[in-house]
Design a protein around this motif. Structure first.
Motif, PDB file in Angstrom:
ATOM      1  N   LYS A   1       1.847   0.902  -4.126  1.00 22.72           N
ATOM      2  CA  LYS A   1       0.751   1.609  -4.608  1.00 22.72           C
ATOM      3  C   LYS A   1       0.935   2.673  -5.979  1.00 22.72           C
ATOM      4  O   LYS A   1       0.289   2.986  -6.884  1.00 22.72           O
ATOM      5  CB  LYS A   1       0.060   2.646  -3.532  1.00 22.72           C
ATOM      6  CG  LYS A   1      -1.215   3.298  -4.048  1.00 22.72           C
ATOM      7  CD  LYS A   1      -1.864   4.032  -2.564  1.00 22.72           C
ATOM      8  CE  LYS A   1      -3.009   4.734  -3.186  1.00 22.72           C
ATOM      9  NZ  LYS A   1      -3.619   5.284  -1.841  1.00 22.72           N
ATOM     10  N   HIS A   2       2.341   3.406  -5.714  1.00 21.20           N
ATOM     11  CA  HIS A   2       2.722   4.312  -6.671  1.00 21.20           C
ATOM     12  C   HIS A   2       3.754   3.979  -7.832  1.00 21.20           C
ATOM     13  O   HIS A   2       4.161   4.587  -8.683  1.00 21.20           O
ATOM     14  CB  HIS A   2       3.208   5.583  -5.981  1.00 21.20           C
ATOM     15  CG  HIS A   2       2.285   6.204  -5.372  1.00 21.20           C
ATOM     16  ND1 HIS A   2       0.824   6.617  -5.283  1.00 21.20           N
ATOM     17  CD2 HIS A   2       2.228   6.216  -3.826  1.00 21.20           C
ATOM     18  CE1 HIS A   2       0.341   7.265  -4.393  1.00 21.20           C
ATOM     19  NE2 HIS A   2       1.177   6.816  -3.334  1.00 21.20           N
TER      20      HIS A   2
ATOM     21  N   ASN B   1       0.686  -1.284   0.022  1.00 14.17           N
ATOM     22  CA  ASN B   1       0.026   0.023  -0.032  1.00 14.17           C
ATOM     23  C   ASN B   1       0.702   1.327   0.038  1.00 14.17           C
ATOM     24  O   ASN B   1       0.358   2.320  -0.223  1.00 14.17           O
ATOM     25  CB  ASN B   1      -0.872   0.139   1.213  1.00 14.17           C
ATOM     26  CG  ASN B   1      -1.871  -1.144   1.054  1.00 14.17           C
ATOM     27  OD1 ASN B   1      -2.338  -1.311   0.313  1.00 14.17           O
ATOM     28  ND2 ASN B   1      -2.364  -1.587   2.178  1.00 14.17           N
ATOM     29  N   SER B   2       2.039   0.982   0.321  1.00 16.22           N
ATOM     30  CA  SER B   2       2.950   2.335   0.380  1.00 16.22           C
ATOM     31  C   SER B   2       3.635   2.438  -1.118  1.00 16.22           C
ATOM     32  O   SER B   2       3.288   3.269  -2.070  1.00 16.22           O
ATOM     33  CB  SER B   2       3.900   2.485   1.496  1.00 16.22           C
ATOM     34  OG  SER B   2       4.653   0.951   1.435  1.00 16.22           O
TER      35      SER B   2
ATOM     36  N   HIS C   1       5.067   0.197  -9.817  1.00 15.94           N
ATOM     37  CA  HIS C   1       4.664  -1.400 -10.417  1.00 15.94           C
ATOM     38  C   HIS C   1       5.863  -1.507 -10.904  1.00 15.94           C
ATOM     39  O   HIS C   1       6.317  -1.128 -11.989  1.00 15.94           O
ATOM     40  CB  HIS C   1       3.590  -1.632 -11.175  1.00 15.94           C
ATOM     41  CG  HIS C   1       3.379  -2.648 -11.069  1.00 15.94           C
ATOM     42  ND1 HIS C   1       3.936  -3.797 -12.005  1.00 15.94           N
ATOM     43  CD2 HIS C   1       2.089  -3.373 -10.604  1.00 15.94           C
ATOM     44  CE1 HIS C   1       3.214  -5.001 -11.780  1.00 15.94           C
ATOM     45  NE2 HIS C   1       1.972  -4.693 -11.073  1.00 15.94           N
TER      46      HIS C   1
END
Length: 750
Positions: A494-495, A490-491, A497
Motif C-alpha cells: 500500500k505504501h 495491503n500492508s 510500489h
C-alpha cells in the motif's frame, strides 16, 4: 407569451408545446380553442419577424455603397503606411551602419569602467580589511557584542573580495579565530538564553550567528542544552521506578518527548527559520544518545521474558503509538510535508533498536509456531478419539497461523512476510508429518495389513471423518494463503510500489517515512530485495499462491487419506482374493465326485469366494450412502486434490459415491485379474468354473451400472475360447495375459 425561448440553441419543439398546454384546462374544447389561438399568435409573430428582416435587408442594401467607399479608403491608407514603414526601416539600417563603430567604442569604455570599479572596490576592501584588523582587538577588549559582530561581518565581506591575494588562507584562519573568540564569549549567554527560553535574546543570537556564518553552531548549543535535560529525565525515570520494567519506563519517556515537541516547536517557530528540523534533530539525537541505551535495556528486558517475540511486539507497539503521535504532530504543523530529511532521521531513530530483531524474526516465529504445534494433540490410544483430535486440530492449527500473521503485522509491519512464509511453510509441513504418523498408527490399529475376516463399517465412517478433516485442512490452507496475499498487498504494497521507488523527486515529495516500513525496519539490502521481489510477483500476478509447496503436501496427504479409506473398504474383498491362486479347485478334474467334463457351463455355480465378493459389492451403495446426501465442501475439496486409487484424472461426478463405487470395483477387478494370473494350472473343469466365477462378477458389476474392465473382458474371452481357436482369438490381446492363460490351460502357442 415568452418568445425568448426560440433563441435557445437547444430549443425543443415538443417540450415547448407541452409547456404551453400545461396551463390549459383538461377539457378537449378548451385545448382545441387554445391551440387555434396559439397558432394564430405564432403566425402573427412570424409575420412580424419577416417584416423586421425585410426592413433590415433594405437598410443594408442602402448602406452598402458607403461601406465600399470606406473599405477603399482604408486600403489606400494601409498602402501608404506600408511605404512609410519601409522608409523608416531603411533609415534605421543606415543609422546602425553609420554608428556601429561608435557603439563598439562605448562598449569597450564601459568594460574598462567596470574593471576599474572592481579594482577600486578591491583596493577599498583591502584597505577596509587592514583597518578592521587593526581595530578588532580593541573592540574585542570592550566586549561589545554588537560592535564585535559588526567588525567581523565587515572583515568577512572584505575577505570575499580578497580571494586571489597570496595570504588569503592566513586571513581566513585569522577570521575564524576571531569568530571562535566571539563564540566563546557568547556561549554562556547563549546557553542561559536557551535554558530560560528567552525568545528575544535567542533571536539576537540567531542574527549574530547567522551574520558570521555560524548558525549550525548555534543549533548545537540549543540541542546540547535540551538534550542533556532529556537524558537526565530518562535516568530519573529508571532510577525512581526501579521495580518497573521497560514496558513502564518507555511510555513515560515517550510522553516526555511528545510534550517536548509541542513546547519547543512553538518556541522555535519564534526564533529559528526551520523549527521542524531543529526539534526533530533534538528528539532524534536524544533517542540515539540515551544512557543506558534502548538496545541495552531491550536486551535486559528480553532476558527476563518468556517469549522473546511477544515481548518485542509489546515494546514495538509502544514505539508505534509514539511514532503515530509524533507523525500526527509533524503533519499538522507542516501541512503534510513529511519528506524532509529531519523527519526521516527521527523516524529511523525511533525504530532503530528493533532492526536487529527484525532480521531474526524468522527464527523467532519458527520457534513460536513449533511451540504451538507441540501443544496440538492429534493422537490417542482409541481410534475414535484420534479421529476426533485430528478434526479439532485443524481449527487450532490455523488459529495459531493467523496469530502468526498478526504478529508479523504488529512486529515487522508486513516486512517480515518472506520470513513468515518460510516459518508457516515449515509449521504446516510438520503438521502434515504428524498427520501421516497418526494415519500410520490408525492403519495399525485397524489391522489392515493383518489377515482376518472381519467386517466393521464403523472404521469406514471414521475414515470419512478423516477425509473431511483433510478437506478442511485444504480449504483452510487455501483461505489462509489468500489472506496472506491480501495482507501483503495491503500492508507493504500500500505504501511502496516496486516499480515506483521513493527515490524520484516526484514521489519523494509525497513520501512519508513513517509509512515506509521497509525503509524503517530493514537494514540489509538483501531483506529489502526479498520484500520487493515478493511484491512484484504478487502485483504482476505471477504467484497465484504463496504456499505452493504446502499445497503439494496437502494434496499428497489427501491422496494417502483416500488410500487409507479405500483400503478399509477393500480389505474384505482382498481377504477373499489373496488365496485364490492356491485353491485346489483349479487342479481337480471334477466336483463332488461327479464327472463334469461334459457338463455345460451354465450347470456350474459360482464359488463361495466370488459370491461373497459379489454380496459385498452389492452392499456398497448402502454403506456409501453418506456420499449421496448433501454435498460436503470439505469432502469434495479433499477428493478434488487427492485422487482415489484406480480412478483416472477426471471431473468429479454429481455423486461422489459413484466415484467411490467405481474405484472399489476397479480395484476388485484389477486384484482379481492379477490373482488369476498367478494360477499355475487350470484343469478343463477348473477353466469352466473360473469362467463361471468371472461371469458372475461381470453380472454383479452390470447390476451396479458398472462396466467390466478391458482386462476382465479379455480374460473371460480367453477362458471361453477352445484350444483350436485360441491363437486366432487372442491376436489383439496383451501378450502377458494371453501367455499366462495359455500356460495355465496347457495351450501351446505357435
Amino acid at each position: 407569451m415568452d418568445y425568448s425561448r426560440f433563441l435557445d440553441e437547444n430549443f425543443d419543439v415538443k417540450e415547448w408545446v407541452n409547456q404551453a398546454f400545461r396551463s390549459t384546462k383538461d377539457t378537449t374544447t378548451n385545448k382545441d380553442q387554445y391551440a387555434t389561438t396559439l397558432v394564430m399568435k405564432l403566425q402573427m409573430f412570424i409575420q412580424e419577424v419577416n417584416n423586421i428582416i425585410e426592413d433590415a435587408s433594405q437598410q443594408s442594401i442602402q448602406n452598402l455603397p458607403r461601406v465600399m467607399r470606406d473599405i477603399e479608403a482604408v486600403r489606400q491608407e494601409s498602402v501608404l503606411l506600408q511605404e512609410q514603414m519601409r522608409m523608416v526601416k531603411e533609415d534605421i539600417e543606415k543609422v546602425e551602419h553609420d554608428t556601429s563603430h561608435s557603439m563598439q567604442t562605448l562598449l569597450r569604455l564601459d568594460n574598462i569602467k567596470s574593471k576599474m570599479k572592481a579594482a577600486s572596490d578591491a583596493l577599498q576592501e583591502a584597505d577596509n580589511w587592514t583597518t578592521l584588523s587593526a581595530d578588532v582587538e580593541e573592540v574585542l577588549q570592550s566586549k561589545d557584542i554588537e560592535a564585535i559582530s559588526t567588525k567581523l561581518v565587515g572583515m568577512q565581506q572584505s575577505l570575499q573580495m580578497l580571494v586571489d591575494v597570496p595570504d588569503y588562507a592566513d586571513r581566513v584562519q585569522h577570521l575564524e579565530a576571531l569568530k571562535n573568540r566571539l563564540e566563546a564569549m557568547l556561549s554562556p549567554q547563549v546557553v542561559a538564553a536557551f535554558g530560560a527560553q528567552s525568545s528575544e535574546a535567542a533571536q539576537m543570537y540567531v542574527k549574530i550567528f547567522s551574520d558570521i556564518d555560524r548558525l549550525p553552531e548555534l543549533y548545537k548549543y540549543y540541542h546540547k542544552c535540551h538534550k542533556s535535560a532529556l537524558l537526565q529525565s530518562w535516568r530519573t525515570i529508571m532510577e525512581s521506578n526501579p521495580d518497573d520494567t521497560l514496558i513502564e519506563w518507555l511510555p513515560e519517556f515517550y510522553d516526555l518527548l511528545l510534550t517536548t515537541w509541542h513546547t519547543q516547536i512553538k518556541w522555535c517557530s519564534q526564533v529559528f527559520e526551520e523549527p521542524v528540523q531543529i526539534v526533530c534533530d533534538l528528539l532524534a539525537e536524544t533517542l540515539k544518545g540515551l544512557d543506558p541505551s534502548l538496545p541495552h535495556t531491550i536486551v535486559e528486558y528480553l532476558q527476563n521474558g518468556q517469549n522473546t517475540l511477544l515481548c518485542l511486539i509489546e515494546l514495538k507497539q509502544i514505539s508505534d503509538r509514539f511514532a503515530k503521535s509524533i507523525e500526527s504532530a509533524i503533519d499538522s504543523y507542516t501541512n503534510g510535508n513529511m519528506s524532509q530529511s529531519c523527519v526521516d532521521s527521527l523516524a529511523v531513530s525511533i525504530y532503530l533498536p528493533y532492526r536487529r530483531y527484525i532480521t531474526k524474526y524468522g527464527a523467532f516465529e519458527d520457534k513460536t509456531l513449533n511451540d504451538e504445534l507441540d501443544n496440538i494433540q492429534v493422537d490417542h490410544d482409541e481410534i475414535i478419539d484420534s479421529v476426533r483430535l485430528l478434526g479439532e486440530s485443524v481449527g487450532k492449527l490455523f488459529s495459531a497461523a493467523e496469530e502468526a500473521n498478526e504478529r508479523c503485522m504488529k512486529f515487522a509491519n508486513g516486512c517480515g512476510y518472506p520470513d513468515l512464509l518460510q516459518a508457516v511453510e515449515a509449521y504446516l509441513k510438520n503438521y502434515v508429518k504428524e498427520f501421516r504418523r497418526v494415519l500410520v498408527n490408525l492403519r495399525e490399529k485397524c489391522k489392515l495389513d493383518a489377515p482376518g475376516d472381519h467386517e466393521d463399517w464403523s472404521l469406514f465412517q471414521h475414515s470419512l471423518r478423516i477425509i473431511q478433516t483433510c478437506g478442511d485442512l485444504i480449504l483452510h490452507t487455501e483461505e489462509y494463503d489468500q489472506n496472506l496475499i491480501s495482507n501483503i498487498l495491503n500492508s507493504i504494497g500500500k505504501h511502496y510500489h516496486p516499480s515506483s521507488p521513493v527515490k524520484t523527486e516526484t514521489t519523494r515529495s509525497k513520501w512519508n517515512p513513517f509509512h515506509d516500513a521497509k525503509y524503517l525496519l530493514l537494514e540489509s539490502q538483501e531483506d529489502q530485495l526479498a520484500v520487493e521481489s515478493l511484491l512484484e510477483k504478487l502485483e504482476e500476478g505471477d504467484a497465484p499462491c504463496v504456499l505452493p509447496d504446502v499445497m503439494k503436501h496437502m494434496c499428497k496427504l489427501s491422496e494417502e487419506v483416500h488410500r487409507f479409506a479405500f483400503d478399509i473398504v477393500f480389505h474384505q474383498l482382498k481377504e477373499h482374493l489373496v488365496s485364490l491362486a492356491h485353491m485346489e479347485t483349479w487342479t481337480s478334474q471334477s466336483a463332488g465326485g461327479a464327472l463334469t467334463s461334459d457338463l455345460p457351463t451354465f450347470s456350474l455355480s459360482p464359488q463361495e469366494y466370488i459370491t461373497k465378493i459379489g454380496q459385498y459389492l452389492m452392499t456398497l451403495p448402502q454403506q456409501l450412502e453418506p456420499f449421496t446426501m448433501e454435498d460436503n465442501p470439505a469432502i469434495i475439496a479433499a477428493l478434488k486434490h487427492g485422487k482415489l486409487p484406480f480412478t483416472d484424472e477426471q471431473e468429479l461426478p454429481a455423486h461422489i459415491a459413484d466415484l467411490w463405487l467405481e474405484s472399489i470395483a476397479r480395484g476388485t477387478m484389477h486384484t482379481y485379474c492379477e490373482e488369476i494370473l498367478k494360477i499355475r494350472e487350470l484343469s478343463p473343469h477348473a477353466t469352466r468354473q473360473l469362467r463361471t466365477d468371472v461371469d458372475y462378477l461381470c453380472n454383479v458389476l452390470d447390476d451396479l451400472d458398472l462396466h467390466a474392465s478391458e482386462t476382465m473382458k479379455n480374460l473371460a474371452s480367453l477362458l471361453k475360447t477352445d484350444q483350436e481357436n485360441y491363437g486366432e482369438a487372442s491376436e489383439k490381446m496383451p501378450r502377458r495375459l494371453v501367455s499366462a492363460v495359455a500356460e495355465m490351460r496347457g495351450i501351446k502357442l505357435d
